[in-house]
Structures are given as C-alpha cells and as structure tokens.
Design a protein around this motif. Structure first.
Motif, PDB file in Angstrom:
ATOM      1  N   LEU A   5       0.828  -1.203   0.000  1.00 29.83           N
ATOM      2  CA  LEU A   5       0.000   0.000   0.000  1.00 29.83           C
ATOM      3  C   LEU A   5       0.868   1.261   0.000  1.00 29.83           C
ATOM      4  O   LEU A   5       0.543   2.244  -0.666  1.00 29.83           O
ATOM      5  CB  LEU A   5      -0.931   0.004   1.216  1.00 29.83           C
ATOM      6  CG  LEU A   5      -2.101  -0.981   1.163  1.00 29.83           C
ATOM      7  CD1 LEU A   5      -2.880  -0.950   2.469  1.00 29.83           C
ATOM      8  CD2 LEU A   5      -3.012  -0.659   0.002  1.00 29.83           C
ATOM      9  N   ALA A   6       1.953   1.234   0.744  1.00 31.24           N
ATOM     10  CA  ALA A   6       2.863   2.373   0.766  1.00 31.24           C
ATOM     11  C   ALA A   6       3.472   2.593  -0.618  1.00 31.24           C
ATOM     12  O   ALA A   6       3.600   3.738  -1.066  1.00 31.24           O
ATOM     13  CB  ALA A   6       3.954   2.151   1.807  1.00 31.24           C
ATOM     14  N   LEU A  10       2.927   5.905  -2.962  1.00 30.09           N
ATOM     15  CA  LEU A  10       4.090   6.630  -3.477  1.00 30.09           C
ATOM     16  C   LEU A  10       3.976   6.828  -4.982  1.00 30.09           C
ATOM     17  O   LEU A  10       4.312   7.887  -5.506  1.00 30.09           O
ATOM     18  CB  LEU A  10       5.367   5.864  -3.129  1.00 30.09           C
ATOM     19  CG  LEU A  10       6.669   6.514  -3.559  1.00 30.09           C
ATOM     20  CD1 LEU A  10       6.912   7.772  -2.732  1.00 30.09           C
ATOM     21  CD2 LEU A  10       7.815   5.547  -3.362  1.00 30.09           C
ATOM     22  N   ARG A  11       3.505   5.827  -5.675  1.00 31.97           N
ATOM     23  CA  ARG A  11       3.372   5.910  -7.130  1.00 31.97           C
ATOM     24  C   ARG A  11       2.220   6.822  -7.554  1.00 31.97           C
ATOM     25  O   ARG A  11       2.267   7.430  -8.603  1.00 31.97           O
ATOM     26  CB  ARG A  11       3.144   4.514  -7.733  1.00 31.97           C
ATOM     27  CG  ARG A  11       4.300   3.611  -7.564  1.00 31.97           C
ATOM     28  CD  ARG A  11       5.457   4.120  -8.362  1.00 31.97           C
ATOM     29  NE  ARG A  11       6.635   3.323  -8.071  1.00 31.97           N
ATOM     30  CZ  ARG A  11       7.853   3.713  -8.290  1.00 31.97           C
ATOM     31  NH1 ARG A  11       8.086   4.873  -8.798  1.00 31.97           N
ATOM     32  NH2 ARG A  11       8.865   2.940  -7.993  1.00 31.97           N
ATOM     33  N   LEU A  12       1.173   6.911  -6.763  1.00 31.20           N
ATOM     34  CA  LEU A  12       0.013   7.726  -7.117  1.00 31.20           C
ATOM     35  C   LEU A  12       0.159   9.180  -6.678  1.00 31.20           C
ATOM     36  O   LEU A  12      -0.631  10.015  -7.082  1.00 31.20           O
ATOM     37  CB  LEU A  12      -1.259   7.133  -6.504  1.00 31.20           C
ATOM     38  CG  LEU A  12      -1.677   5.772  -7.049  1.00 31.20           C
ATOM     39  CD1 LEU A  12      -2.907   5.250  -6.335  1.00 31.20           C
ATOM     40  CD2 LEU A  12      -1.928   5.840  -8.550  1.00 31.20           C
ATOM     41  N   ARG A  13       1.149   9.464  -5.858  1.00 32.97           N
ATOM     42  CA  ARG A  13       1.361  10.832  -5.391  1.00 32.97           C
ATOM     43  C   ARG A  13       1.670  11.711  -6.591  1.00 32.97           C
ATOM     44  O   ARG A  13       2.450  11.339  -7.459  1.00 32.97           O
ATOM     45  CB  ARG A  13       2.525  10.860  -4.409  1.00 32.97           C
ATOM     46  CG  ARG A  13       2.724  12.215  -3.769  1.00 32.97           C
ATOM     47  CD  ARG A  13       3.808  12.168  -2.757  1.00 32.97           C
ATOM     48  NE  ARG A  13       3.471  11.198  -1.724  1.00 32.97           N
ATOM     49  CZ  ARG A  13       4.339  10.703  -0.858  1.00 32.97           C
ATOM     50  NH1 ARG A  13       5.590  11.063  -0.898  1.00 32.97           N
ATOM     51  NH2 ARG A  13       3.956   9.847   0.048  1.00 32.97           N
ATOM     52  N   PRO A  14       1.036  12.903  -6.643  1.00 30.77           N
ATOM     53  CA  PRO A  14       1.306  13.769  -7.789  1.00 30.77           C
ATOM     54  C   PRO A  14       2.775  14.177  -7.846  1.00 30.77           C
ATOM     55  O   PRO A  14       3.408  14.412  -6.823  1.00 30.77           O
ATOM     56  CB  PRO A  14       0.416  14.993  -7.558  1.00 30.77           C
ATOM     57  CG  PRO A  14      -0.087  14.886  -6.178  1.00 30.77           C
ATOM     58  CD  PRO A  14       0.102  13.467  -5.719  1.00 30.77           C
ATOM     59  N   PHE A  15       3.257  14.259  -9.034  1.00 30.80           N
ATOM     60  CA  PHE A  15       4.665  14.593  -9.260  1.00 30.80           C
ATOM     61  C   PHE A  15       4.887  16.071  -8.962  1.00 30.80           C
ATOM     62  O   PHE A  15       4.200  16.929  -9.495  1.00 30.80           O
ATOM     63  CB  PHE A  15       5.040  14.279 -10.706  1.00 30.80           C
ATOM     64  CG  PHE A  15       6.426  14.694 -11.063  1.00 30.80           C
ATOM     65  CD1 PHE A  15       7.515  14.005 -10.562  1.00 30.80           C
ATOM     66  CD2 PHE A  15       6.645  15.776 -11.879  1.00 30.80           C
ATOM     67  CE1 PHE A  15       8.810  14.383 -10.892  1.00 30.80           C
ATOM     68  CE2 PHE A  15       7.925  16.165 -12.210  1.00 30.80           C
ATOM     69  CZ  PHE A  15       9.007  15.465 -11.718  1.00 30.80           C
TER      70      PHE A  15
END
Length: 78
Positions: A5-6, A10-15
């Motif tokens: 889940l972490a 991390l991957r879905l966090r906006p760049f």
C-alpha cells in the motif's frame, strides 16, 4: 500488505517538479529585496546572477544586477 500500500501511495502521489537551487536562491533574493531588504554583499548577488547564466561585471551596481535577475526569473516563468 502495508509495504504494498505504501508503494502504491508513493506511485500515485502527484509529481512535484523540483526547483533548481540557483533559481530558488534567486527567488529568495528578489523576495527579500521586495520586502525592503538591502543586499549587503554585492559578490553574493553577482554569484547568484552568474549561477543563472548572466554575465555580470564586478563594477555593475547591485540594483541593476537584481533587476537583471528579476527579468531572468520572469522569462523562465513564462
């Protein structure tokens, strides 16, 4: 499970684009001058300008150099 889940979060966090340090220093200088601060070290102002790629004479007035830095930042923001 938690690690997965972490990783997904991390991957879905906006760049967030990172601002280069020389631009951050130039912005801080311009903001300080706008608030009424006076740069006491002309060599530091010239170093910031050179980091941005500007050619600056040692004899150039600090006010002129700050205006050139301001114009450089505005060109970059456009």
């Amino acid at each position: 499970m938690y690690a997965m889940l972490a990783w997904i979060r991390l991957r879905l966090r906006p760049f967030k684009p990172r601002v280069p340090p020389e631009i951050a220093r130039a912005r801080m200088l311009v903001e300080a001058v706008d608030r009424g601060g006076i740069p006491l070290n002309p060599a530091r102002v010239n170093a910031i300008a050179r980091d941005l790629g500007l050619e600056v004479s040692r004899k150039a007035p600090v006010e002129q150099t700050i205006e050139r830095i301001r114009a450089c930042l505005q060109r970059g923001a456009a």
